[in-house]
Design a protein around this motif. Structure first.
Motif, PDB file in Angstrom:
ATOM      1  N   ARG A 280       0.857  -1.178   0.000  1.00  0.00           N
ATOM      2  CA  ARG A 280       0.000   0.000   0.000  1.00  0.00           C
ATOM      3  C   ARG A 280       0.898   1.236   0.000  1.00  0.00           C
ATOM      4  N   GLY A 281       0.540   2.246  -0.768  1.00  0.00           N
ATOM      5  CA  GLY A 281       1.352   3.457  -0.840  1.00  0.00           C
ATOM      6  C   GLY A 281       0.526   4.698  -0.590  1.00  0.00           C
ATOM      7  N   LEU A 282       1.103   5.835  -0.917  1.00  0.00           N
ATOM      8  CA  LEU A 282       0.397   7.114  -0.863  1.00  0.00           C
ATOM      9  C   LEU A 282      -0.012   7.485  -2.273  1.00  0.00           C
ATOM     10  N   GLY A 283      -1.311   7.626  -2.506  1.00  0.00           N
ATOM     11  CA  GLY A 283      -1.792   8.088  -3.788  1.00  0.00           C
ATOM     12  C   GLY A 283      -1.795   9.609  -3.832  1.00  0.00           C
ATOM     13  N   VAL A 284      -1.374  10.169  -4.943  1.00  0.00           N
ATOM     14  CA  VAL A 284      -1.419  11.616  -5.151  1.00  0.00           C
ATOM     15  C   VAL A 284      -2.003  11.848  -6.535  1.00  0.00           C
ATOM     16  N   VAL A 285      -3.127  12.584  -6.584  1.00  0.00           N
ATOM     17  CA  VAL A 285      -3.812  12.830  -7.851  1.00  0.00           C
ATOM     18  C   VAL A 285      -4.222  14.293  -7.912  1.00  0.00           C
ATOM     19  N   GLY A 286      -4.549  14.745  -9.119  1.00  0.00           N
ATOM     20  CA  GLY A 286      -4.982  16.128  -9.255  1.00  0.00           C
ATOM     21  C   GLY A 286      -4.976  16.590 -10.692  1.00  0.00           C
ATOM     22  N   SER A 287      -5.216  17.862 -10.835  1.00  0.00           N
ATOM     23  CA  SER A 287      -5.410  18.475 -12.144  1.00  0.00           C
ATOM     24  C   SER A 287      -4.149  18.462 -12.992  1.00  0.00           C
ATOM     25  N   ARG A 288      -4.355  18.388 -14.308  1.00  0.00           N
ATOM     26  CA  ARG A 288      -3.244  18.571 -15.238  1.00  0.00           C
ATOM     27  C   ARG A 288      -2.766  20.021 -15.220  1.00  0.00           C
ATOM     28  N   ASP A 289      -3.697  20.957 -15.069  1.00  0.00           N
ATOM     29  CA  ASP A 289      -3.366  22.385 -15.068  1.00  0.00           C
ATOM     30  C   ASP A 289      -3.188  22.878 -13.642  1.00  0.00           C
ATOM     31  N   VAL A 290      -2.244  22.260 -12.931  1.00  0.00           N
ATOM     32  CA  VAL A 290      -2.041  22.589 -11.530  1.00  0.00           C
ATOM     33  C   VAL A 290      -1.302  23.922 -11.391  1.00  0.00           C
ATOM     34  N   SER A 291      -1.641  24.686 -10.357  1.00  0.00           N
ATOM     35  CA  SER A 291      -0.972  25.955 -10.082  1.00  0.00           C
ATOM     36  C   SER A 291       0.393  25.701  -9.463  1.00  0.00           C
ATOM     37  N   PRO A 292       1.272  26.735  -9.419  1.00  0.00           N
ATOM     38  CA  PRO A 292       2.570  26.563  -8.748  1.00  0.00           C
ATOM     39  C   PRO A 292       2.428  26.121  -7.300  1.00  0.00           C
ATOM     40  N   ASP A 293       1.447  26.675  -6.564  1.00  0.00           N
ATOM     41  CA  ASP A 293       1.245  26.249  -5.179  1.00  0.00           C
ATOM     42  C   ASP A 293       0.830  24.787  -5.106  1.00  0.00           C
TER      43      ASP A 293
ATOM     44  N   SER B 148      10.112   9.408   2.289  1.00  0.00           N
ATOM     45  CA  SER B 148      10.786   9.396   3.589  1.00  0.00           C
ATOM     46  C   SER B 148      10.242   8.302   4.496  1.00  0.00           C
ATOM     47  N   ARG B 149       9.013   7.850   4.246  1.00  0.00           N
ATOM     48  CA  ARG B 149       8.405   6.785   5.036  1.00  0.00           C
ATOM     49  C   ARG B 149       8.545   5.418   4.383  1.00  0.00           C
ATOM     50  N   GLY B 150       9.202   5.352   3.236  1.00  0.00           N
ATOM     51  CA  GLY B 150       9.363   4.086   2.546  1.00  0.00           C
ATOM     52  C   GLY B 150       8.100   3.596   1.881  1.00  0.00           C
ATOM     53  N   LEU B 151       7.157   4.528   1.602  1.00  0.00           N
ATOM     54  CA  LEU B 151       5.906   4.162   0.953  1.00  0.00           C
ATOM     55  C   LEU B 151       5.998   4.409  -0.540  1.00  0.00           C
ATOM     56  N   PRO B 152       5.511   3.496  -1.367  1.00  0.00           N
ATOM     57  CA  PRO B 152       5.456   3.790  -2.802  1.00  0.00           C
ATOM     58  C   PRO B 152       4.514   4.963  -3.063  1.00  0.00           C
ATOM     59  N   LEU B 153       4.852   5.766  -4.043  1.00  0.00           N
ATOM     60  CA  LEU B 153       3.976   6.841  -4.512  1.00  0.00           C
ATOM     61  C   LEU B 153       3.107   6.251  -5.618  1.00  0.00           C
ATOM     62  N   VAL B 154       1.796   6.359  -5.480  1.00  0.00           N
ATOM     63  CA  VAL B 154       0.856   5.773  -6.432  1.00  0.00           C
ATOM     64  C   VAL B 154       0.163   6.897  -7.191  1.00  0.00           C
ATOM     65  N   SER B 155       0.229   6.866  -8.506  1.00  0.00           N
ATOM     66  CA  SER B 155      -0.452   7.884  -9.302  1.00  0.00           C
ATOM     67  C   SER B 155      -0.654   7.368 -10.715  1.00  0.00           C
ATOM     68  N   GLY B 156      -1.139   8.277 -11.603  1.00  0.00           N
ATOM     69  CA  GLY B 156      -1.579   7.819 -12.909  1.00  0.00           C
ATOM     70  C   GLY B 156      -0.709   8.176 -14.092  1.00  0.00           C
ATOM     71  N   GLY B 157       0.382   8.915 -13.877  1.00  0.00           N
ATOM     72  CA  GLY B 157       1.294   9.211 -14.977  1.00  0.00           C
ATOM     73  C   GLY B 157       0.852  10.318 -15.903  1.00  0.00           C
ATOM     74  N   ALA B 158      -0.263  10.993 -15.611  1.00  0.00           N
ATOM     75  CA  ALA B 158      -0.715  12.082 -16.477  1.00  0.00           C
ATOM     76  C   ALA B 158       0.085  13.347 -16.198  1.00  0.00           C
ATOM     77  N   ARG B 159       0.016  14.312 -17.119  1.00  0.00           N
ATOM     78  CA  ARG B 159       0.697  15.575 -16.911  1.00  0.00           C
ATOM     79  C   ARG B 159       0.116  16.282 -15.690  1.00  0.00           C
ATOM     80  N   GLY B 160       0.890  17.186 -15.136  1.00  0.00           N
ATOM     81  CA  GLY B 160       0.427  17.925 -13.978  1.00  0.00           C
ATOM     82  C   GLY B 160       0.787  17.231 -12.690  1.00  0.00           C
ATOM     83  N   VAL B 161      -0.190  17.114 -11.784  1.00  0.00           N
ATOM     84  CA  VAL B 161       0.050  16.584 -10.447  1.00  0.00           C
ATOM     85  C   VAL B 161       0.671  15.192 -10.487  1.00  0.00           C
ATOM     86  N   ASP B 162       0.145  14.305 -11.332  1.00  0.00           N
ATOM     87  CA  ASP B 162       0.640  12.926 -11.374  1.00  0.00           C
ATOM     88  C   ASP B 162       2.143  12.888 -11.643  1.00  0.00           C
ATOM     89  N   GLN B 163       2.555  13.510 -12.711  1.00  0.00           N
ATOM     90  CA  GLN B 163       3.967  13.453 -13.103  1.00  0.00           C
ATOM     91  C   GLN B 163       4.859  14.130 -12.073  1.00  0.00           C
TER      92      GLN B 163
END
Length: 329
Positions: free
Chosen positions: A126-139, A153-168
């Motif tokens: 189990r990892g940490l999922g991070v998802v979000g918009s392709r047109d993400v703001s600098p913040d 830092s916790r040894g958890l895999p990062l889980v995401s979808g490979g799309a531009r923006g937040v995923d990448q």
């Protein structure tokens, strides 16, 4: 790679690798077929349509369809061998490293077959999922990067979808921080593997890229919608960095996960959040306003007051691990 009869039968029943006119079973059809106690795909091998109608009570149409699908074994063997030479494994629930969390959380919506390249053992974690918009703001970009650093830092895999923006941004940050990555794709796995950086990360056993769709299948909105639930099911917790309100893939994936309890969902409530984040908060996602609060959720302690995400130091250049062209955010 020696396969069990159950794995081979599953591939024959659900795979779209063969260029034929047959209609493979959908996930729901496959799991319904396996719903009887002690049912296994290999039980169907060598049976005629008559056997299936008389012994199992299948309709004539379904019985003939099953026999035709299982008759593709020779053609599929060549296709599976071709994929293996290119570094792609076909994984079923009867193989090592199939994500059991998918079956547990998704039930009949779990894909009976996925294609994976890289460190498949990461699918057991189990990892940490991070998802979000392709047109993400600098913040928002800074949030994605910091969240990925926290996972590493916790040894958890990062889980995401490979799309531009937040995923990448998150996936690249995890690798840059010495972490590992599970990429669940709605785009062509074969094309992604032509990227030299991805091949290097695979060689270092720090990444697995997988898809429930044929390895050569291109991107489609439908594939993305089907893929989203797998990210939530794979992760111990998924952070929605930025979502539109009432539209878009991030919104659809998050609301589906909340409504169906596919996994724990957190939503960013600080600088860089999207117009839909507040609504996701109201719908039951755990609000997170600092990375320390995210860390507390990961540790199971609930939200705590902590330091804010480090301020942006200007434009963040997006590395090109998952895309051919850099983007400046």
């Amino acid at each position: 790679m020696k396969r069990s009869d159950d794995a081979l039968a599953t591939i024959a029943l659900v795979s779209r690798l063969c260029a034929d006119e047959l209609r493979p079973l959908k996930a729901s059809e496959f799991w319904k077929l396996m719903a009887k106690p002690d049912s296994r795909p290999s039980d169907l091998l060598g049976m005629s349509a008559g056997d299936l109608t008389s012994d199992d009570g299948f309709s004539t149409v379904l019985a003939e369809r099953l026999v035709a699908l299982l008759g593709r074994a020779t053609s599929l063997a060549f296709e599976i061998e071709r994929l293996q030479h290119s570094g792609i494994k076909a994984i079923t629930p009867f193989d090592e490293h199939y994500p059991n969390c998918w079956s547990d959380r998704l039930g009949a919506k779990a894909p009976p077959l996925l294609y994976a390249a890289g460190a498949a053992e990461l699918l057991d974690c189990r990892g940490l999922g991070v998802v979000g918009s392709r047109d993400v703001s600098p913040d928002g970009a800074e949030v994605a990067v910091a969240a990925a650093q926290s996972a590493a830092s916790r040894g958890l895999p990062l889980v995401s979808g490979g799309a531009r923006g937040v995923d990448q941004l998150a996936m690249n940050s995890a690798l840059d921080s010495g972490g590992t990555v599970v990429g669940v794709l709605a785009d062509s796995l074969a094309r992604k593997l032509r990227n030299a950086d991805i091949r290097a990360a695979i060689h270092d056993e720090r990444i697995v890229m997988c898809t429930p769709y044929s390895p050569d299948a291109g991107f489609s909105a439908g594939n993305a919608m089907g893929r989203n639930k797998l990210i939530y099911a794979q992760a111990a917790l998924t952070l929605v960095v930025a979502s539109d309100n009432g539209k878009g893939g991030t919104w659809s994936g998050a609301t589906e996960a909340l409504d169906n309890k596919f996994g724990r969902v957190a939503v960013w409530r600080g600088p860089g959040e999207g117009s839909g984040n507040e609504i996701l908060d109201r719908r039951g996602a755990a609000p997170v306003a600092t990375i320390d609060e995210l860390k507390s959720l990961l540790d199971g302690d609930g939200p705590l007051t902590g330091a804010d995400v480090p301020p942006s130091n200007g434009h963040l250049e997006q590395r090109t691990l998952f895309d051919d062209q850099p983007a400046v955010l």
